[in-house]
Structure formats: C-alpha cells, structure tokens
Design a protein around this motif. Structure first.
Motif, PDB file in Angstrom:
ATOM      1  N   MET A   1       0.824  -1.210   0.000  1.00  0.00           N
ATOM      2  CA  MET A   1       0.000   0.000   0.000  1.00  0.00           C
ATOM      3  C   MET A   1       0.858   1.259   0.000  1.00  0.00           C
ATOM      4  N   LEU A   2       1.895   1.282   0.824  1.00  0.00           N
ATOM      5  CA  LEU A   2       2.766   2.465   0.883  1.00  0.00           C
ATOM      6  C   LEU A   2       3.438   2.734  -0.457  1.00  0.00           C
ATOM      7  N   SER A   3       3.682   1.674  -1.227  1.00  0.00           N
ATOM      8  CA  SER A   3       4.361   1.848  -2.520  1.00  0.00           C
ATOM      9  C   SER A   3       3.511   2.612  -3.524  1.00  0.00           C
ATOM     10  N   THR A   4       2.201   2.729  -3.266  1.00  0.00           N
ATOM     11  CA  THR A   4       1.313   3.462  -4.164  1.00  0.00           C
ATOM     12  C   THR A   4       1.148   4.918  -3.754  1.00  0.00           C
ATOM     13  N   MET A   5       1.722   5.310  -2.622  1.00  0.00           N
ATOM     14  CA  MET A   5       1.523   6.652  -2.079  1.00  0.00           C
ATOM     15  C   MET A   5       2.703   7.561  -2.408  1.00  0.00           C
ATOM     16  N   PRO A   6       2.485   8.881  -2.495  1.00  0.00           N
ATOM     17  CA  PRO A   6       3.601   9.813  -2.699  1.00  0.00           C
ATOM     18  C   PRO A   6       4.612   9.700  -1.558  1.00  0.00           C
ATOM     19  N   PRO A   7       5.913   9.761  -1.861  1.00  0.00           N
ATOM     20  CA  PRO A   7       6.938   9.617  -0.815  1.00  0.00           C
ATOM     21  C   PRO A   7       6.765  10.566   0.360  1.00  0.00           C
ATOM     22  N   ASN A   8       6.375  11.813   0.112  1.00  0.00           N
ATOM     23  CA  ASN A   8       6.200  12.759   1.217  1.00  0.00           C
ATOM     24  C   ASN A   8       5.073  12.321   2.145  1.00  0.00           C
ATOM     25  N   ASP A   9       4.010  11.738   1.570  1.00  0.00           N
ATOM     26  CA  ASP A   9       2.913  11.237   2.400  1.00  0.00           C
ATOM     27  C   ASP A   9       3.382  10.053   3.241  1.00  0.00           C
ATOM     28  N   VAL A  10       4.234   9.209   2.652  1.00  0.00           N
ATOM     29  CA  VAL A  10       4.773   8.068   3.402  1.00  0.00           C
ATOM     30  C   VAL A  10       5.632   8.564   4.560  1.00  0.00           C
ATOM     31  N   ARG A  11       6.485   9.555   4.301  1.00  0.00           N
ATOM     32  CA  ARG A  11       7.341  10.110   5.371  1.00  0.00           C
ATOM     33  C   ARG A  11       6.498  10.654   6.518  1.00  0.00           C
ATOM     34  N   GLU A  12       5.430  11.367   6.173  1.00  0.00           N
ATOM     35  CA  GLU A  12       4.560  11.921   7.208  1.00  0.00           C
ATOM     36  C   GLU A  12       3.902  10.812   8.017  1.00  0.00           C
ATOM     37  N   LEU A  13       3.453   9.764   7.340  1.00  0.00           N
ATOM     38  CA  LEU A  13       2.853   8.639   8.048  1.00  0.00           C
ATOM     39  C   LEU A  13       3.863   8.004   8.993  1.00  0.00           C
ATOM     40  N   LEU A  14       5.071   7.779   8.507  1.00  0.00           N
ATOM     41  CA  LEU A  14       6.103   7.155   9.343  1.00  0.00           C
ATOM     42  C   LEU A  14       6.474   8.044  10.526  1.00  0.00           C
ATOM     43  N   ARG A  15       6.429   9.363  10.311  1.00  0.00           N
ATOM     44  CA  ARG A  15       6.703  10.291  11.409  1.00  0.00           C
ATOM     45  C   ARG A  15       5.637  10.149  12.494  1.00  0.00           C
ATOM     46  N   ARG A  16       4.389   9.972  12.064  1.00  0.00           N
ATOM     47  CA  ARG A  16       3.295   9.840  13.031  1.00  0.00           C
ATOM     48  C   ARG A  16       3.348   8.505  13.768  1.00  0.00           C
ATOM     49  N   THR A  17       3.658   7.427  13.063  1.00  0.00           N
ATOM     50  CA  THR A  17       3.576   6.084  13.661  1.00  0.00           C
ATOM     51  C   THR A  17       4.876   5.638  14.315  1.00  0.00           C
ATOM     52  N   GLY A  18       6.019   6.204  13.858  1.00  0.00           N
ATOM     53  CA  GLY A  18       7.288   5.612  14.229  1.00  0.00           C
ATOM     54  C   GLY A  18       7.507   4.335  13.435  1.00  0.00           C
ATOM     55  N   MET A  19       8.647   3.686  13.648  1.00  0.00           N
ATOM     56  CA  MET A  19       8.957   2.456  12.926  1.00  0.00           C
ATOM     57  C   MET A  19       9.458   1.386  13.893  1.00  0.00           C
ATOM     58  N   PRO A  20       8.602   0.979  14.834  1.00  0.00           N
ATOM     59  CA  PRO A  20       9.037  -0.059  15.773  1.00  0.00           C
ATOM     60  C   PRO A  20       9.301  -1.381  15.061  1.00  0.00           C
ATOM     61  N   ALA A  21      10.194  -2.168  15.612  1.00  0.00           N
ATOM     62  CA  ALA A  21      10.566  -3.444  14.999  1.00  0.00           C
ATOM     63  C   ALA A  21       9.661  -4.563  15.506  1.00  0.00           C
ATOM     64  N   TYR A  22       9.019  -5.275  14.568  1.00  0.00           N
ATOM     65  CA  TYR A  22       8.308  -6.496  14.925  1.00  0.00           C
ATOM     66  C   TYR A  22       9.291  -7.658  15.062  1.00  0.00           C
ATOM     67  N   THR A  23      10.308  -7.660  14.189  1.00  0.00           N
ATOM     68  CA  THR A  23      11.375  -8.663  14.226  1.00  0.00           C
ATOM     69  C   THR A  23      12.678  -7.933  13.886  1.00  0.00           C
ATOM     70  N   PRO A  24      13.819  -8.608  13.986  1.00  0.00           N
ATOM     71  CA  PRO A  24      15.078  -7.963  13.574  1.00  0.00           C
ATOM     72  C   PRO A  24      15.114  -7.595  12.093  1.00  0.00           C
ATOM     73  N   ASN A  25      14.199  -8.144  11.282  1.00  0.00           N
ATOM     74  CA  ASN A  25      14.187  -7.864   9.841  1.00  0.00           C
ATOM     75  C   ASN A  25      13.301  -6.678   9.462  1.00  0.00           C
ATOM     76  N   THR A  26      12.557  -6.115  10.410  1.00  0.00           N
ATOM     77  CA  THR A  26      11.659  -5.003  10.111  1.00  0.00           C
ATOM     78  C   THR A  26      12.452  -3.747   9.747  1.00  0.00           C
ATOM     79  N   PHE A  27      12.009  -3.042   8.697  1.00  0.00           N
ATOM     80  CA  PHE A  27      12.629  -1.769   8.343  1.00  0.00           C
ATOM     81  C   PHE A  27      12.436  -0.768   9.478  1.00  0.00           C
TER      82      PHE A  27
END
Length: 252
Positions: free
Chosen positions: A145-171
C-alpha cells in the motif's frame, strides 16, 4: 473537488470534503488548515464542523484542533466488512491456486487492518485474525500500500507512527524503506521477509481503484514460499488483485 449543486446537497458534499480533508491530514487539523486545503470560507467550515461535532463524526480537542470522531469507526468497520464480503470468493480462488492463506487489508488511520481472509488447507498455515491492526512498515500488505503513495505522504505517516521493529528484519530507517518502496512499485508486488513474524514469508499486491489504500497477500512458511514459488505465485496474486478491482468497479 467534485462539481457541486445548490442547497442541502452542496452542504452534504462540503461536509464530506471536510471529513476527507481531516483524513488526508492524518486524522487531525485546525480550522485554518481545513480552510487552506478545502478552499471553503471560514464561516462555512465553522458551521459544518460544529454540526459534525454534534453528530459525533468529528471531535474537538482542548487545543481547538479537530479530529475524526468515533461514530466513523462503525461506518468504516461495516464498509470494510462489505469490501471483504465482495473479495472473499476471489481470495478463496487465490488459495485454491497457490495453496497458501490469502488476506485482504486496508489502510485505516495509519494502520493496516485485515478485513478478510481465506485460510490455507495446509495443517501448518498462517493465520491473521480479521480485524487485526498493524503498522504498515512491518507488513507485506502495508508495504504494498505504501508503494502506491507519494513519498512525502509516506514520510509523514512514518513520522506519526514511528517504525518499531516487529522482528530484527523489520525496516526501521525511513530512507531505506522509501528506496525499497520504489523497488516494490517497479516490481508490482511486495515481499515480507520475516519482517512481521520470523519464519513467515508473504507476497502482497496493491488493489487499485479503492477509496483508500488496500492490498491482498498470500503468506506461508518461508520453507514453502521459496524464490521459485514466489516467481510462480506473484503473477497469480497480481491477477486476483486486478479481479478484485474489477469487482469493486462493478459494485459502484
């Protein structure tokens, strides 16, 4: 903005424009921000927002910013279930063809929400509860889904959610994820390489033509979803995603 008519229909359209404006802003905005994005006069926005607050579709924070209200949850849940009902026969077809569990998910309030599933017939199979919510950076459907969104919108989403790790392989790095999303967009499908659960591999494809981002996936043990199997299965998942898009168009 769509063409409008006079009277109550115009007010209804404007109210929905404001709700969509709040959603586009991440679920929260000030009146001045809504005026800037909607182009509506401030008195009109104030009148419509006051009505939406009274009805429970918008709520006002103490800092005088406005957010999407709780009454929208029931509407979204029912819409998601209806979407899942339409898609379930095609998910079952996908399971019949590839032999692995198939899922449908949508992006709602910055989270991946699973709205339908068709289980594999294998004794060892992947199971994701319908209604489960996860952050998109750590799932195959989320990355699709994120791959279909404008990069700036993705950055804003990631800023809001953070990027916690589910596993050591999570981005966990936004720049690396954005580069990866560009590769997904070119390839046409995403892979979850034990990023949400160790030992599980997932092939996910975005569903086009939906009101918001959506994707389907097949998931299974990485021992079964080998590279050779991925090469064979990915085009099938893409075909079913296209069929779901066509089904949605026929219900409009």
């Amino acid at each position: 903005m769509a063409p409008s008519t006079s009277g109550g229909v115009q007010s209804l359209q404007r109210a929905f424009d404001l709700l969509e404006g709040l959603a586009d802003a991440g679920g929260e905005a000030s009146l001045s921000e809504l005026a800037g994005t909607s182009g509506l006069p401030m008195p009109t926005i104030h009148r419509l927002i006051r009505t939406l607050v009274t009805l429970g579709y918008v709520r006002q924070h103490p800092n005088r910013r406005y957010a999407l209200g709780s009454r929208l949850i029931r509407l979204g849940e029912n819409a998601g279930r209806q979407f899942g009902t339409w898609a379930r026969p095609l998910l079952a077809e996908l399971v019949d063809e590839v032999g692995e569990t198939a899922n449908l998910a949508v992006l709602e309030n910055d989270e991946v929400v699973y709205v339908a599933q068709a289980p594999s017939k294998h004794s060892m199979r992947m199971f994701t509860e319908v209604g489960r919510r996860l952050l998109p950076h750590g799932t195959g459907v989320g990355k699709a889904m994120l791959s279909t969104m404008p990069p700036n919108d993705v950055r804003e989403l990631l800023r809001r959610t953070g990027m916690p790790a589910y596993t050591p392989n999570t981005f966990q790095d936004a720049d690396k994820l954005l580069h990866h999303l560009g590769e997904i967009a070119q390839r046409g499908y995403a892979l979850d390489e034990s990023e949400q659960e160790i030992g599980v591999r997932c092939i996910a494809v975005p569903v086009r033509g939906t009101a918001g981002p959506a994707a389907i996936s097949v998931s299974g043990p990485e021992g079964r979803l080998t590279d050779a199997v991925v090469d064979r299965v990915a085009p099938i998942v893409q075909r079913i995603a296209e069929s779901i898009s066509e089904t949605l168009q026929s219900h409009k």
